[in-house]
Each structure stands twice: as structure tokens, then as C-alpha cells.
Motif scaffolding. Structure first.
Motif, PDB file in Angstrom:
ATOM      1  N   ASN A 155       0.862  -1.185   0.000  1.00 25.93           N
ATOM      2  CA  ASN A 155       0.000   0.000   0.000  1.00 25.93           C
ATOM      3  C   ASN A 155       0.899   1.236   0.000  1.00 25.93           C
ATOM      4  N   ALA A 156       0.999   1.876  -1.174  1.00 23.40           N
ATOM      5  CA  ALA A 156       1.931   2.995  -1.339  1.00 23.40           C
ATOM      6  C   ALA A 156       1.570   4.203  -0.476  1.00 23.40           C
ATOM      7  N   LEU A 157       0.351   4.241   0.073  1.00 23.30           N
ATOM      8  CA  LEU A 157      -0.018   5.333   0.976  1.00 23.30           C
ATOM      9  C   LEU A 157       0.678   5.189   2.327  1.00 23.30           C
ATOM     10  N   LYS A 158       1.129   3.954   2.641  1.00 21.92           N
ATOM     11  CA  LYS A 158       1.665   3.701   3.976  1.00 21.92           C
ATOM     12  C   LYS A 158       3.120   3.242   3.986  1.00 21.92           C
ATOM     13  N   ALA A 159       3.619   2.769   2.858  1.00 21.71           N
ATOM     14  CA  ALA A 159       4.983   2.232   2.852  1.00 21.71           C
ATOM     15  C   ALA A 159       5.497   2.147   1.420  1.00 21.71           C
ATOM     16  N   ASP A 160       6.807   1.897   1.267  1.00 21.83           N
ATOM     17  CA  ASP A 160       7.354   1.592  -0.053  1.00 21.83           C
ATOM     18  C   ASP A 160       7.869   0.162  -0.040  1.00 21.83           C
ATOM     19  N   ARG A 161       8.117  -0.372  -1.221  1.00 19.90           N
ATOM     20  CA  ARG A 161       8.416  -1.802  -1.335  1.00 19.90           C
ATOM     21  C   ARG A 161       9.709  -2.192  -0.613  1.00 19.90           C
ATOM     22  N   ASP A 162      10.737  -1.385  -0.741  1.00 19.27           N
ATOM     23  CA  ASP A 162      12.013  -1.729  -0.094  1.00 19.27           C
ATOM     24  C   ASP A 162      11.874  -1.766   1.428  1.00 19.27           C
ATOM     25  N   THR A 163      11.120  -0.809   1.987  1.00 17.40           N
ATOM     26  CA  THR A 163      10.911  -0.779   3.440  1.00 17.40           C
ATOM     27  C   THR A 163      10.161  -2.017   3.904  1.00 17.40           C
ATOM     28  N   VAL A 164       9.138  -2.423   3.133  1.00 14.34           N
ATOM     29  CA  VAL A 164       8.360  -3.607   3.488  1.00 14.34           C
ATOM     30  C   VAL A 164       9.228  -4.862   3.437  1.00 14.34           C
ATOM     31  N   ILE A 165      10.069  -4.980   2.412  1.00 10.98           N
ATOM     32  CA  ILE A 165      10.971  -6.139   2.316  1.00 10.98           C
ATOM     33  C   ILE A 165      11.853  -6.220   3.555  1.00 10.98           C
ATOM     34  N   ALA A 166      12.391  -5.066   3.965  1.00 12.38           N
ATOM     35  CA  ALA A 166      13.270  -5.035   5.143  1.00 12.38           C
ATOM     36  C   ALA A 166      12.507  -5.399   6.415  1.00 12.38           C
ATOM     37  N   GLU A 167      11.277  -4.892   6.549  1.00 14.03           N
ATOM     38  CA  GLU A 167      10.479  -5.189   7.739  1.00 14.03           C
ATOM     39  C   GLU A 167      10.067  -6.665   7.785  1.00 14.03           C
ATOM     40  N   LEU A 168       9.694  -7.207   6.625  1.00 15.63           N
ATOM     41  CA  LEU A 168       9.306  -8.612   6.583  1.00 15.63           C
ATOM     42  C   LEU A 168      10.496  -9.523   6.921  1.00 15.63           C
ATOM     43  N   ALA A 169      11.683  -9.108   6.517  1.00 15.32           N
ATOM     44  CA  ALA A 169      12.879  -9.920   6.792  1.00 15.32           C
ATOM     45  C   ALA A 169      13.109 -10.083   8.290  1.00 15.32           C
ATOM     46  N   GLY A 241      -7.728   2.901  -5.147  1.00 13.52           N
ATOM     47  CA  GLY A 241      -7.762   4.024  -4.210  1.00 13.52           C
ATOM     48  C   GLY A 241      -6.371   4.538  -3.875  1.00 13.52           C
ATOM     49  N   ALA A 242      -5.426   3.612  -3.710  1.00 12.67           N
ATOM     50  CA  ALA A 242      -4.046   4.017  -3.414  1.00 12.67           C
ATOM     51  C   ALA A 242      -3.413   4.704  -4.624  1.00 12.67           C
ATOM     52  N   LEU A 243      -3.696   4.202  -5.843  1.00 11.86           N
ATOM     53  CA  LEU A 243      -3.162   4.833  -7.055  1.00 11.86           C
ATOM     54  C   LEU A 243      -3.716   6.253  -7.224  1.00 11.86           C
ATOM     55  N   MET A 244      -4.941   6.478  -6.730  1.00  8.81           N
ATOM     56  CA  MET A 244      -5.546   7.812  -6.795  1.00  8.81           C
ATOM     57  C   MET A 244      -5.060   8.707  -5.654  1.00  8.81           C
ATOM     58  N   ARG A 245      -4.171   8.156  -4.819  1.00  8.29           N
ATOM     59  CA  ARG A 245      -3.588   8.883  -3.673  1.00  8.29           C
ATOM     60  C   ARG A 245      -4.674   9.379  -2.723  1.00  8.29           C
ATOM     61  N   ASN A 246      -5.749   8.563  -2.600  1.00  8.84           N
ATOM     62  CA  ASN A 246      -6.831   8.854  -1.651  1.00  8.84           C
ATOM     63  C   ASN A 246      -7.559  10.153  -1.975  1.00  8.84           C
ATOM     64  N   ARG A 266     -10.925  -4.185   5.501  1.00  7.37           N
ATOM     65  CA  ARG A 266      -9.754  -3.922   4.663  1.00  7.37           C
ATOM     66  C   ARG A 266      -9.625  -2.421   4.405  1.00  7.37           C
ATOM     67  N   LEU A 267     -10.775  -1.761   4.190  1.00  3.41           N
ATOM     68  CA  LEU A 267     -10.759  -0.303   3.999  1.00  3.41           C
ATOM     69  C   LEU A 267     -10.224   0.408   5.230  1.00  3.41           C
ATOM     70  N   ALA A 268     -10.669  -0.058   6.402  1.00  4.82           N
ATOM     71  CA  ALA A 268     -10.238   0.565   7.655  1.00  4.82           C
ATOM     72  C   ALA A 268      -8.717   0.462   7.814  1.00  4.82           C
ATOM     73  N   ARG A 269      -8.144  -0.694   7.454  1.00  6.57           N
ATOM     74  CA  ARG A 269      -6.684  -0.866   7.552  1.00  6.57           C
ATOM     75  C   ARG A 269      -5.949  -0.010   6.530  1.00  6.57           C
ATOM     76  N   SER A 270      -6.561   0.158   5.361  1.00  3.09           N
ATOM     77  CA  SER A 270      -5.851   0.785   4.238  1.00  3.09           C
ATOM     78  C   SER A 270      -5.606   2.278   4.422  1.00  3.09           C
ATOM     79  N   GLY A 271      -6.456   2.939   5.231  1.00  3.63           N
ATOM     80  CA  GLY A 271      -6.336   4.391   5.373  1.00  3.63           C
ATOM     81  C   GLY A 271      -7.052   5.164   4.279  1.00  3.63           C
ATOM     82  N   LEU A 272      -7.775   4.478   3.397  1.00  3.63           N
ATOM     83  CA  LEU A 272      -8.476   5.156   2.304  1.00  3.63           C
ATOM     84  C   LEU A 272      -9.792   5.763   2.790  1.00  3.63           C
ATOM     85  N   SER A 273     -10.081   6.974   2.320  1.00  2.77           N
ATOM     86  CA  SER A 273     -11.350   7.623   2.659  1.00  2.77           C
ATOM     87  C   SER A 273     -12.122   8.043   1.405  1.00  2.77           C
TER      88      SER A 273
END
Length: 419
Positions: A155-169, A241-246, A266-273
Motif C-alpha cells: 500500500n503505497a499510501l503507507k509504505a514503499d516496497r524496499d521498506t516492506v521487504i526489510a520489515e518482513l525480513a 484508491g491508493a493509485l488515486m492517492r486517496n 480492509r478499507l479501515a486498515r488501508s487508510g483510504l477515505s
């Protein structure tokens, strides 16, 4: 570690229900496990693996079962369990069953007839061979008979891919970037994601890479009015919704209130309004007509045979028939025509299915363009280049598991001529 003897009758009973094909296999499994709460997580996992393995390899295993003795459903259960965990792990075998399973294990399956190895129903095998040839059909079938990997969308509104990879590791969860989707990750094993902070915070969602690409080619932008016409549980809605930047307004239409209800957490977790779920009675509902000519982008992820998802839903190939396909084709055309009314001049209409059959895809689009001269087809190669997705395609998006390691997907991009 040997499994408890009760695993055999449980597998047998569940197979008896699933093989009636009166509903989706995953729903039947969930209900059975709810009704049998004493089954531990390991037992449930093994039983599910045995059932899904048998659905994937039903033609071969049914043939093998004819050589044994005792009730046919028990023989099928034993073959499913043996494929899942090995015959040596099964306790409670009766006299002669261990020897029979050992003899079956010696059979070289690569030497079986091609149609049997495909584990496809005859009507589907014949249809695909006529179009693709025997070798290509067998390659596709064998890819569909392997379990799907687990793909995530960041979810690009909350994180970027490299950060998620590092956190998942740190979890530790090993993953790698998907080759085509700029927001996708492929998990190398299947952990309990729902317990991870990244999942709870809405930074990641489970979504096949092919489904992510379908959302990408809609090309939704900030501030636009967009409709996900057959939203279901909302995986593509969240991606849009994330591609539209909310920003803008994103409608999630579906005829099932139950499916849309699954979107809410899922909407509640996503931060989309900017998402507005709307239950509609049918594709010609007055709520649809009120938006005629007003939408910048419309996505129609049409109800279909689901044959592109056989890695996840192997029962689909046994539940579909030539007759159900014909019914589906009429529904798909009706939904696409209704959704087209929403598109403004110069706007974009995307039609997609999780199927690889031409009668649900190419032929639906050809019919639509013939009856809607105000729409033109945008070549998929151009659309993918516009989205900076490095994937070679012709007029349509055609994804196949043996070529792209995604589910089977089709998509076409249509644009309403400018006034």
C-alpha cells in the motif's frame, strides 16, 4: 511424525462433500472445520492439502484408485494424503493398503497419456488443444496443477516496497519483488500474515500480481471519478484508491452485500477515505444510471469461469461446463454494455476476467466493439508502456501461469471517443 488415524475418515468425509461440486471447495472446507473444532491446525492443513491435491490431480488419482480395494472414497482419501505427506506418515492403514500405496508411488506419471496428465475435464482439454496444440496445453495444465505462490501488494499510501521487504525480513518472512507489478512482492513461504504489524496496519494486502496489473492499467489518477463495477471483496478497489492517492471519488459496486461487507475491515486498515461501497440490485440499477457519462475510469472485473485461478481453486475446472460458459458469456456482455454507459467522452473502460478462454475474453470484446462504435480499443502494449510496466503484449493483456507466474488473466482497455 505420523498423523492420527482419524485423519483418514475426516479426509474421506470431506472429499465426499467436496466432490458433489454443489459449491466452492474452500467454503465446504471452512464449514467442515468449523463443525469439527477438535481438529488441530496441523490436521486441518494436511486434510486441506490432501483435498486440494486430489482436486488438482483428480483424473490421475481416480484412475489409480480403480486398482485398490475397499470403498472408493477411502482409496481417494488415501491417495490424496499420500501425495500430501507421504504414505509413511499415515497411521490407521488397513491390511494391504500400505503395499498398494507403495505400488502406486512407483508409477511414472510422466509416462501417462497427455490428457490424463493434464487433469483437465475432456471438454476443456479438447478446447485448449484445438487452440494451442497438445504440448502447450499440457504445459499450461501442469502449471495450473501446482499451488500458487503468495503475492502481496504494498500500500503505497503507507509504505514503499524496499521498506516492506526489510520489515518482513525481521519477522522473518523472505520475499522478492514481483517482475511486473511495481508494488508486488512474492513471499517464498506462506506465513501467518494476519499476525504481522505490516498487515494489521494496512501496509500490505494479499493480491496476485496479475490482479495488481489489472488495477494498474486502469490508469486512475488523482481527483478522478472511478468505478470498480464488480468490486467483490475489494482487492482491486483498494489498489485503485491508493493509485488515486486517496483523492477523487471511487465507487465500489457489487450485487452482493456480503462480499462488500468484507471490504470494510480492509478499507479501515488501508487508510483510504475516497472509497464509497454501493450495493446494486443488477447491472441496470438506478444507482448505476445516475452516473451515466460522468466517470473518468470504469473497471469491469467480470464474473467468469474462474479457470485462470485453478492453482488456487482447482475445483473450478470440475464445476464448469460448456453450458455454464454460454450463460456466463451473456452475463459478461450485459455487464460490459451497462458499465460502458458510465464512461465520459475520452474516458477509459477496462474489461478483465480471470479466465484464458477466448469466448469470455476476445469474443466479448469483439462483440462489444461491433455494437458500440463510440468506443475504440487501446493496444495493451501502449497502455503498459504508459504505466512503465515491462511486459510485452499485443492488443490485450493475456497472463498465464506457465509464462508469467501469475494467475490466468485477460484484460482489454477501451476508450470512449472524445466528443
Amino acid at each position: 511424525m505420523r498423523l492420527p488415524p482419524a485423519i483418514i475418515p475426516h479426509t474421506e468425509e470431506l472429499l465426499r462433500e467436496v466432490l458433489r461440486f454443489t459449491g466452492p471447495a474452500d467454503v465446504t472446507l471452512s464449514r467442515y472445520f468449523r463443525d469439527n473444532p477438535r481438529l488441530g491446525s496441523r490436521e486441518r492443513g494436511v486434510i486441506a492439502e490432501a483435498v486440494y491435491g486430489l482436486l488438482r490431480n483428480k483424473t490421475v488419482l481416480t484412475n489409480f484408485a480403480e486398482s485398490g480395494s475397499g470403498p472408493m472414497m477411502r482409496r481417494l482419501a488415501l491417495l490424496g494424503l499420500a501425495d500430501a505427506v507421504g504414505a509413511e506418515s499415515i497411521a490407521g492403514l488397513q491390511e494391504g493398503e500400505a503395499d498398494w500405496l507403495e505400488r502406486v508411488a512407483q508409477i511414472d506419471r510422466t509416462q501417462l497419456a497427455a490428457q490424463m496428465r493434464s487433469n483437465l475435464p475432456p471438454w476443456l482439454w479438447d478446447k485448449l488443444v484445438a487452440r494451442m496444440g497438445e504440448a502447450a496445453t499440457l504445459e499450461l495444465a501442469e502449471a495450473m496443477n501446482r499451488p500458487a505462490p503468495l503475492d502481496l501488494r504494498v500500500n503505497a499510501l503507507k509504505a514503499d516496497r524496499d521498506t516492506v521487504i526489510a520489515e518482513l525480513a525481521k519477522a522473518p518472512v523472505a520475499c522478492e519483488p514481483t517482475p511486473y507489478s511495481p508494488l508486488g512482492l512474492r513471499v517464498l513461504k506462506k506465513p501467518a500474515l494476519q499476525n504481522l504489524p505490516l498487515f494489521k496496519d494496512g501496509a500490505i494486502e494479499v493480491q496476485d500480481e496479475g490482479s495488481q496489473l489489472l488495477a494498474q492499467i486502469v490508469g486512475a489518477k488523482r481527483g478522478e471519478m472511478v468505478v470498480d463495477f464488480c468490486a467483490g471483496a475489494g482487492g482491486k478497489t483498494l489498489a485503485l484508491g491508493a493509485l488515486m492517492r486517496n483523492t477523487g471519488r471511487l465507487y465500489a459496486f457489487d450485487v452482493s452485500e456480503k462480499r462488500l461487507a468484507k471490504l470494510k475491515p480492509r478499507l479501515a486498515r488501508s487508510g483510504l477515505s475516497n472509497v464509497h461501497p454501493v450495493v446494486i440490485a443488477h447491472e441496470n440499477d438506478a444507482k448505476v444510471k445516475r452516473l451515466a457519462g460522468k466517470l473518468d475510469r470504469v473497471l469491469v472485473d467480470a464474473p467468469c469461469s474462474g479457470l485462470g485461478t485453478l492453482r488456487r481453486n482447482p475445483d473450478m475446472k470440475w464445476r464448469q461446463t460448456v453450458e455454464t460458459l454460454a450463460e456466463m458469456r451473456a452475463k459478461q456482455s450485459s455487464i460490459l454494455a451497462s458499465a460502458a454507459r458510465l464512461v465520459r467522452a475520452g474516458g477509459r473502460l477496462v474489461y478483465g476476467t480471470c479466465s484464458f478462454l477466448e469466448e469470455e475474453n476476445d469474443e466479448v470484446i469483439a462483440d462489444f466493439l461491433q455494437s458500440h462504435p463510440d468506443f475504440i480499443l487501446r493496444p495493451m502494449g501502449e497502455v503498459l508502456a504508459e504505466q512503465k510496466i515491462a511486459l510485452e503484449m499485443g492488443d490485450y493483456l493475456k497472463l498465464l501461469p506457465h509464462q508469467h507466474q501469475t494467475d490466468g488473466f485477460f484484460a482489454a482497455v477501451l476508450e470512449r471517443r472524445a466528443a
